[in-house]
Design an enzyme around this catalytic site. Structure first.
Site, PDB file in Angstrom:
ATOM      1  N   ASP A 183       0.793  -1.233   0.000  1.00 53.46           N
ATOM      2  CA  ASP A 183       0.000   0.000   0.000  1.00 53.46           C
ATOM      3  C   ASP A 183       0.826   1.285   0.000  1.00 53.46           C
ATOM      4  OD1 ASP A 183      -2.594  -0.952  -0.317  1.00 53.46           O
ATOM      5  OD2 ASP A 183      -2.687  -1.571   1.772  1.00 53.46           O
ATOM      6  N   ASP A 203      -7.188  -3.890  -5.152  1.00 53.56           N
ATOM      7  CA  ASP A 203      -6.894  -2.582  -4.560  1.00 53.56           C
ATOM      8  C   ASP A 203      -5.568  -2.015  -5.070  1.00 53.56           C
ATOM      9  OD1 ASP A 203      -8.155  -4.622  -3.056  1.00 53.56           O
ATOM     10  OD2 ASP A 203      -8.176  -3.421  -1.248  1.00 53.56           O
TER      11      ASP A 203
HETATM   12  N1  GLY Z   1      -7.511  -1.592   0.577  1.00 53.48           N
HETATM   13  C1  GLY Z   1      -8.254  -2.126   1.653  1.00 53.48           C
HETATM   14  C2  GLY Z   1      -9.698  -1.834   1.578  1.00 53.48           C
HETATM   15  O1  GLY Z   1     -10.189  -1.331   0.585  1.00 53.48           O
HETATM   16  O2  GLY Z   1     -10.369  -2.123   2.565  1.00 53.48           O
END
Ligand code: GLY
Length: 396
Positions: free
Chosen positions: A107, A167
């Site tokens: 992330d 994501d």
């Molecule tokens: N990237 C984690 C979520 O969307 O919860």
């Protein structure tokens, strides 16, 4: 159906108006300004509790969404209190990447695009620029040549973690930016390879999406799609679909690959069809398997993410298509402004009724942040309002 009910339905399908945008921006920036004493040297937790956030250290995947809100608020108001707070937080991100605090995951884009790249682009912060390059290098360490993807979580290379997640499409702009900045092609190459692998495997024939996808660590062959936060493996987790919408728009922005545009049409039309057929107010439930009959919680953050993706992609589409997706985004935004935007006396977040994790019989998650503000929901709501009110230059 009573006249009142019919009127309510018509209003919820109305595009957001200019006065509604202005009011929503004023309320959001007032809430953020009031929170600055508590949330400058400390960040906010991932989600609120009863609509109020507690302070948190800069250790999770979410703090960049707060700094991003301050940059947006500064652009919207030109109140330097927001810029000053954002720059304090940029120092914290610099410290975080130098000391490698909570960076053993993918992330890096969520963390560094909205804080440090924004700081570099908006005010020329070299601290922000250098920290973002370090974050891009950190992200590169998670790329697997066997399979051609960036591993999301966990110990690198372990069979139980040999997967990508949808994501991650929002973490890739960090890599495109790093190539622009350093002229080193390696970042862009990895971003392109990951995008190809992700879209080929995560998007199903009906353009719904898997949340995560496993590969064989020895051969790199695709194995199976599995959910982590959706209702079940075969269902379309709403936020995953929304990451797909914004993710394909961003992929197109940086590659101009027509395949990304086709993917955008597919995943976005799937999302819109689910809303039009099952969600009177055009805001999804936490998994798109649910509709108004099921009594499940909404995830407002998915709506805001999807709208930002539609408005970004509208810049690259033929006129009629651009007008269509812009109108849908403005309708969803109208619903969010009327029924989901927080009032300053009821919350220190910006967007109510989001979901982080919702437990189901088929996923391993415990309920967390159900029917709460989420830090990313707040960010994308403010990004959406910013996009609707000015010619905004993307931080991603
Ligand atoms: N990237 C984690 C979520 O969307 O919860």
């Amino acid at each position: 159906m009573s006249v009142m009910e019919i009127t309510k339905m018509e209003i919820t399908k109305m595009e957001i108006t200019k006065p509604e945008i202005t009011k929503a921006i004023n309320t959001a920036t007032e809430i953020l300004k009031a929170g600055l004493p508590d949330f400058t040297h400390m960040f906010k937790e991932e989600t609120s509790l009863n609509n109020y956030y507690f302070p948190a250290e800069n250790i999770e995947w979410t703090p960049g969404f707060l700094t991003g809100q301050y940059w947006l608020a500064w652009e919207l108001t030109r109140d330097d209190a927001f810029k000053d707070a954002a720059l304090v937080q940029v120092d914290s991100f610099d410290n975080r990447i130098k000391k490698k605090i909570g960076v053993a995951h993918h992330d890096m884009g969520f963390l560094y695009s909205l804080s440090c790249i924004a700081a570099w682009r908006l005010v020329g912060s070299t601290v922000g620029r250098d920290a973002a390059i370090m974050a891009a290098d950190q992200l590169m360490t998670r790329f697997h040549k066997v399979g051609n993807f960036i591993q999301a979580w966990g110990e690198i290379g372990a069979k139980a973690n040999y997967r990508l997640i949808i994501d991650c499409l929002l973490n890739l702009p960090l890599l495109y930016w790093a190539t622009q900045e350093t002229r080193d092609e390696k970042y862009r190459t990895v971003a392109r390879l990951h995008t190809q692998t992700a879209l080929k495997n995560l998007v199903r024939p009906d353009f719904s999406t898997y949340h995560t996808f496993f590969f064989d660590p020895e051969t790199g062959e695709p194995d199976r799609g599995v959910t982590a936060q959706g209702y079940k493996n075969s269902s379309p987790w709403a936020r995953g679909q929304a990451w797909g919408i914004y993710g394909t728009a961003i992929a197109y922005l940086y590659t101009k690959d027509p395949a990304c545009m086709d993917m955008f049409y597919g995943v976005t039309d799937f999302f819109i069809k689910r809303l039009e057929s099952g969600c009177k107010d055009m805001v999804p439930y936490w998994d798109l398997i649910f509709d108004d009959k099921h009594g499940q919680p909404k995830d407002s953050s998915s709506a805001a993410i999807a709208c930002c993706g539609m408005l970004e992609m509208a810049k690259h589409l033929p006129k009629d298509k651009a007008a269509y997706y812009t109108s849908i985004a403005r309708k969803i935004a109208g619903s969010l402004a009327r029924d989901y935007a927080a009032e300053s006396d009821k919350s220190n977040g910006l967007l109510l009724h989001g979901v982080y994790n919702k437990q189901s019989p088929y996923n391993a998650r415990a309920d967390w942040g159900v029917d709460e503000c989420t830090l990313w929901g707040d960010y994308f709501w403010l990004e959406l309002l910013t996009r609707l009110s000015m010619d905004w230059k993307i931080y991603w």
